[in-house]
Enzyme design. Structure first.
Site, PDB file in Angstrom:
ATOM      1  N   LYS A  66       0.840  -1.207   0.000  1.00 48.46           N
ATOM      2  CA  LYS A  66       0.000   0.000   0.000  1.00 48.46           C
ATOM      3  C   LYS A  66       0.876   1.258   0.000  1.00 48.46           C
ATOM      4  CE  LYS A  66      -0.140  -0.462   5.002  1.00 48.46           C
ATOM      5  NZ  LYS A  66      -0.862  -1.091   6.127  1.00 48.46           N
ATOM      6  N   ARG A  82     -10.320  -0.497  15.194  1.00 44.20           N
ATOM      7  CA  ARG A  82     -10.260   0.396  14.042  1.00 44.20           C
ATOM      8  C   ARG A  82     -11.259  -0.116  13.017  1.00 44.20           C
ATOM      9  NH1 ARG A  82      -4.521   1.327  11.150  1.00 44.20           N
ATOM     10  NH2 ARG A  82      -5.057  -0.737  10.374  1.00 44.20           N
ATOM     11  N   TYR A  86      17.024  29.181  10.322  1.00 51.04           N
ATOM     12  CA  TYR A  86      15.801  29.802  10.827  1.00 51.04           C
ATOM     13  C   TYR A  86      15.722  29.774  12.350  1.00 51.04           C
ATOM     14  CZ  TYR A  86      13.729  29.859   6.124  1.00 51.04           C
ATOM     15  OH  TYR A  86      13.446  30.103   4.809  1.00 51.04           O
ATOM     16  N   MET A 108      13.002  23.966   3.796  1.00 47.87           N
ATOM     17  CA  MET A 108      12.272  23.263   2.734  1.00 47.87           C
ATOM     18  C   MET A 108      13.229  22.564   1.765  1.00 47.87           C
ATOM     19  SD  MET A 108       9.576  24.766  -0.029  1.00 47.87           S
ATOM     20  CE  MET A 108       8.391  25.379   1.156  1.00 47.87           C
TER      21      MET A 108
HETATM   22  C1  LIG Z   1      -0.094  -2.051   6.803  1.00 49.64           C
HETATM   23  C2  LIG Z   1      -0.704  -3.338   7.238  1.00 49.64           C
HETATM   24  C3  LIG Z   1       0.079  -4.494   7.371  1.00 49.64           C
HETATM   25  C4  LIG Z   1       1.592  -4.498   7.232  1.00 49.64           C
HETATM   26  O1  LIG Z   1       2.140  -3.981   8.418  1.00 49.64           O
HETATM   27  P1  LIG Z   1       3.745  -3.870   8.640  1.00 49.64           P
HETATM   28  O2  LIG Z   1       3.886  -3.383  10.018  1.00 49.64           O
HETATM   29  O3  LIG Z   1       4.213  -2.875   7.623  1.00 49.64           O
HETATM   30  O4  LIG Z   1       4.286  -5.227   8.382  1.00 49.64           O
HETATM   31  C5  LIG Z   1      -0.574  -5.686   7.651  1.00 49.64           C
HETATM   32  N1  LIG Z   1      -1.911  -5.723   7.828  1.00 49.64           N
HETATM   33  C6  LIG Z   1      -2.684  -4.623   7.732  1.00 49.64           C
HETATM   34  C7  LIG Z   1      -4.151  -4.738   7.963  1.00 49.64           C
HETATM   35  C8  LIG Z   1      -2.115  -3.391   7.471  1.00 49.64           C
HETATM   36  O5  LIG Z   1      -2.883  -2.298   7.412  1.00 49.64           O
END
Ligand SMILES: *Cc1c(COP(=O)(O)O)cnc(C)c1O
Length: 366
Positions: free
Chosen positions: A35, A131, A256, A304
């Site tokens: 993802k 969640r 800054y 930046m």
């Molecule tokens: C992102 C995610 C993972 C992978 O998690 P990692 O900590 O990157 O291995 C697995 N399952 C779900 C539901 C996730 O959202």
């Protein structure tokens, strides 16, 4: 072409990191989690590199799955957030994506479909993350309803997600594993629990499928360990160049807000990378930066387009010298600690301004 600010994706690390997942979870099938543009490493690039080694993929959104199919990926693809509207079923079916079903509104949409075996699905159970997912008392009812749903392929598959698996001392993970096993014991479909931390720290979480994310990119899921210490190889390294070397006197401030002032006369190096590239704005003075084989501290605010480092009075570094911000001997986990964040946000946060180069073990031309 001279590149100023660029990331290198070390594709040969992928096979190595998948092998590390296999070693930890020898009996499970691997669902590679790619993802968010493969955690900032490039969705298609990483998918093709992983293709020979993994049994499936997981993405968060339907459009990410569509992009994978259009890129020619043929393995199973799970969509972790599922769908929210009936119009999304068209793409899910056409591209043979497997959504997670985590809430009642999705169930209603599935029940209104009349095409038999439209979709394979993963029923998501909430075992403590709070969640997404069905609560324990809902599971048998949801199972009955989905079993009667003509559009849903049988058997149903099941998954859950851990809240605290990166804390090896937190028994909450064991409670989540126990509850998931209890809730799904009678059901025959495929089951999946473990993320990277689950794979490495909780053997009992290894069911039919493990969902490996961060460790595939060579990064540790634990805050007290680096990927290198876990036998992983970093997939990304981030580089830039010195664009100026300047003298400052004792007591002069740099950057800054005058956040940092030099305790003594020194040379300040200015590097062409900043938060506009994804270098963390909150990196504290002292964050290590690798120049010509040695570490020097970041000083002053990250801007930046630039950062400043204390090269030391005797430094021979010059404008044009190349700099490593993470990877290649400087663990990204260290940079995350200095910035009060986790490495996940650093790799996801590299911006489109940064050129991405691929390395397959041969020298890349930077
Ligand atoms: C992102 C995610 C993972 C992978 O998690 P990692 O900590 O990157 O291995 C697995 N399952 C779900 C539901 C996730 O959202």
């Amino acid at each position: 072409m001279i590149r100023t600010t660029y990331a290198v994706i070390h594709l040969d690390a992928i096979a190595h990191n998948v092998a590390r997942v296999r070693l930890a979870a020898p009996k499970a099938k691997i669902m590679a989690v790619i993802k968010a543009n493969a955690y900032g490493h490039g969705l298609q690039r990483v998918a093709h590199a992983l293709e020979p080694y993994v049994e499936g993929f997981a993405v968060a959104r339907v459009q990410e799955g569509v992009r994978l199919r259009k890129a020619g990926i043929r393995q199973r693809i799970v969509v972790l957030e599922g769908f929210t509207q009936s119009q999304e079923l068209h793409d899910l079916h056409q591209y043979q994506l497997e959504p997670s079903i985590h809430a009642a509104h999705q169930l209603a949409i599935l029940q209104s479909q009349t095409v038999p075996d439209l979709l394979a699905i993963w029923v998501k159970l909430d075992t403590g993350m709070n969640r997404l997912g069905f609560k324990s008392h809902e599971v048998s009812g949801v199972y009955e309803q989905l079993s009667r749903c003509v559009a849903v392929k049988k058997p149903l598959n099941f998954m859950t997600h851990f809240a605290n698996a990166d804390d090896k001392n937190d028994v909450k993970t064991l409670a989540q594993i126990r509850l998931f096993n209890e809730l799904t014991a009678e059901y025959s479909g495929e089951k999946s629990m473990a993320n990277s931390a689950g794979i490495l720290a909780w053997e009992a979480a290894q069911t039919d499928w493990v969902r490996a994310g961060i460790m595939l990119y060579g990064i540790s899921p634990f805050s007290d360990t680096t990927g290198l210490q876990l036998g992983l190889q970093p997939l990304m390294s981030l580089h830039s160049r010195l664009i100026a070397v300047r003298d400052v006197n004792a007591g002069e401030t740099v950057g800054y807000s005058g956040l940092w002032s030099s305790p003594n006369a020194t040379k300040i190096g200015v590097i062409a990378i900043g938060y506009g590239d994804g270098y963390p704005r909150y990196a504290r003075s002292g964050t290590p930066v690798l120049i010509n084989g040695g570490l020097v501290p970041l000083v002053g605010r990250v801007s930046m387009d630039m950062i400043t480092v204390d090269l030391g009075l005797d430094s021979t570094a010059q404008a044009g010298d190349s700099v490593t911000l993470w990877g290649g001997g400087l663990p990204i986990e260290t940079i995350a600690q200095w910035s009060d964040t986790i490495p996940y946000t650093l790799v996801c946060g590299v911006t489109p301004r940064v050129d991405i180069l691929e390395s397959t073990g041969h020298r890349v031309d930077h």
